[in-house]
Design an enzyme around this catalytic site. Structure first.
Site, PDB file in Angstrom:
ATOM      1  CB  SER A   1      30.997  34.009  31.243  1.00 47.58           C
ATOM      2  OG  SER A   1      31.064  35.152  30.436  1.00 47.58           O
TER       3      SER A   1
HETATM    4  N1  SAH Z   1      32.446  39.726  32.680  1.00 50.77           N
HETATM    5  C1  SAH Z   1      31.029  39.909  32.747  1.00 50.77           C
HETATM    6  C2  SAH Z   1      30.323  39.361  31.518  1.00 50.77           C
HETATM    7  C3  SAH Z   1      29.382  40.346  30.979  1.00 50.77           C
HETATM    8  S1  SAH Z   1      28.660  39.999  29.417  1.00 50.77           S
HETATM    9  C4  SAH Z   1      30.470  39.365  34.030  1.00 50.77           C
HETATM   10  O1  SAH Z   1      31.232  38.781  34.844  1.00 50.77           O
HETATM   11  O2  SAH Z   1      29.279  39.548  34.282  1.00 50.77           O
HETATM   12  C5  SAH Z   1      29.493  41.108  28.341  1.00 50.77           C
HETATM   13  C6  SAH Z   1      29.391  42.573  28.668  1.00 50.77           C
HETATM   14  O3  SAH Z   1      30.115  43.276  27.668  1.00 50.77           O
HETATM   15  C7  SAH Z   1      27.981  43.151  28.660  1.00 50.77           C
HETATM   16  O4  SAH Z   1      27.723  43.750  29.897  1.00 50.77           O
HETATM   17  C8  SAH Z   1      28.019  44.194  27.532  1.00 50.77           C
HETATM   18  O5  SAH Z   1      27.236  45.337  27.771  1.00 50.77           O
HETATM   19  C9  SAH Z   1      29.506  44.541  27.492  1.00 50.77           C
HETATM   20  N2  SAH Z   1      29.981  45.140  26.255  1.00 50.77           N
HETATM   21  C10 SAH Z   1      29.683  44.824  24.967  1.00 50.77           C
HETATM   22  N3  SAH Z   1      30.348  45.621  24.117  1.00 50.77           N
HETATM   23  C11 SAH Z   1      31.091  46.490  24.874  1.00 50.77           C
HETATM   24  C12 SAH Z   1      31.993  47.566  24.590  1.00 50.77           C
HETATM   25  N4  SAH Z   1      32.271  47.950  23.333  1.00 50.77           N
HETATM   26  N5  SAH Z   1      32.575  48.207  25.625  1.00 50.77           N
HETATM   27  C13 SAH Z   1      32.321  47.855  26.908  1.00 50.77           C
HETATM   28  N6  SAH Z   1      31.476  46.849  27.246  1.00 50.77           N
HETATM   29  C14 SAH Z   1      30.872  46.169  26.246  1.00 50.77           C
END
Ligand code: SAH
Length: 209
Positions: A60
């Site tokens: 993000s």
């Molecule tokens: N906080 C992260 C943002 C990652 S983007 C950072 O600093 O990089 C969102 C993430 O949520 C992705 O990696 C995706 O695979 C994960 N995601 C989506 N649905 C999910 C679920 N049900 N359980 C765990 N992770 C999930």
């Protein structure tokens, strides 16, 4: 390009955009963002922009990360926090500086492996990474004083609300094509809800892979 000065400039820009929580700003000044981003893009690590992290996911934008952490804290120290969506691990590293104990769940094993490798040198003893479906929460570690979602759902998952402690706060991007940050608090009399910034997050998906 990856120095403390570059990070300090990012923090000054966040301040200029209205982020006020000094604890959040200090964490963002301390945690290197470039180590979570692949080398070809690392020179852009301190721009205020989302970047790809592989597996069709993104890290993000720093401003949104700051807004969410500020809302989650509500100017109070955080106890036990659950993060859904470890992604590259950047926000988890920030949370480890802001809370006593962090559990971070990621559904994509390949991303979690990469996050683990990036996080290891930072030696964050209070952070636990879990491979699983965050939609289920983490009942064995509940209740949480804070829950933060890094992926958007059409509605806040009910199972997660059940795992929020009284006095706890949850911040989540909610919506499908139009999304906004939703801040939920569990008070002694029930749940309160507040809508913050419009955002654009990857979708929350069920199951793990
Ligand atoms: N906080 C992260 C943002 C990652 S983007 C950072 O600093 O990089 C969102 C993430 O949520 C992705 O990696 C995706 O695979 C994960 N995601 C989506 N649905 C999910 C679920 N049900 N359980 C765990 N992770 C999930």
């Amino acid at each position: 390009m990856t120095s403390q000065r570059t990070r300090d400039r990012m923090v000054a820009r966040l301040r200029g955009k209205g982020v006020q929580d000094e604890a959040v700003l200090a964490a963002m000044a301390a945690v290197p963002r470039h180590v979570f981003i692949e080398e070809a893009l690392a020179s852009r690590a301190y721009e205020d922009t989302a970047l790809p992290i592989g597996f069709e996911q993104t890290i993000s934008q720093p401003f949104i990360v700051a807004r969410m952490l500020e809302a989650l804290r509500g100017r109070k120290p955080l106890g036990k926090v659950l993060e859904i969506g470890t992604g590259c691990g950047y926000q988890a590293a920030l949370l480890a500086r802001l809370a006593k104990e962090i559990y971070s769940i990621e559904r994509i094993a390949g991303l979690l492996d990469k996050a683990r490798a990036s996080l290891r040198p930072l030696r964050l003893a209070n952070l636990r990474l879990v491979h699983g479906d965050g939609m289920q929460g983490l009942p064995e570690a509940a209740p949480f004083d804070g829950i933060i979602l890094a992926a958007a759902a059409p509605k806040v998952p009910a199972l997660l609300l059940q795992q929020l402690a009284t006095g706890g706060r949850m911040i989540a991007p909610v919506g499908t094509s139009d999304q906004a940050l939703c801040l939920i608090e569990r008070t002694s009399t029930g749940l309160t809800e507040q809508w913050l910034d419009a955002v654009r997050f990857v979708p929350l998906r069920s199951g793990k892979q």
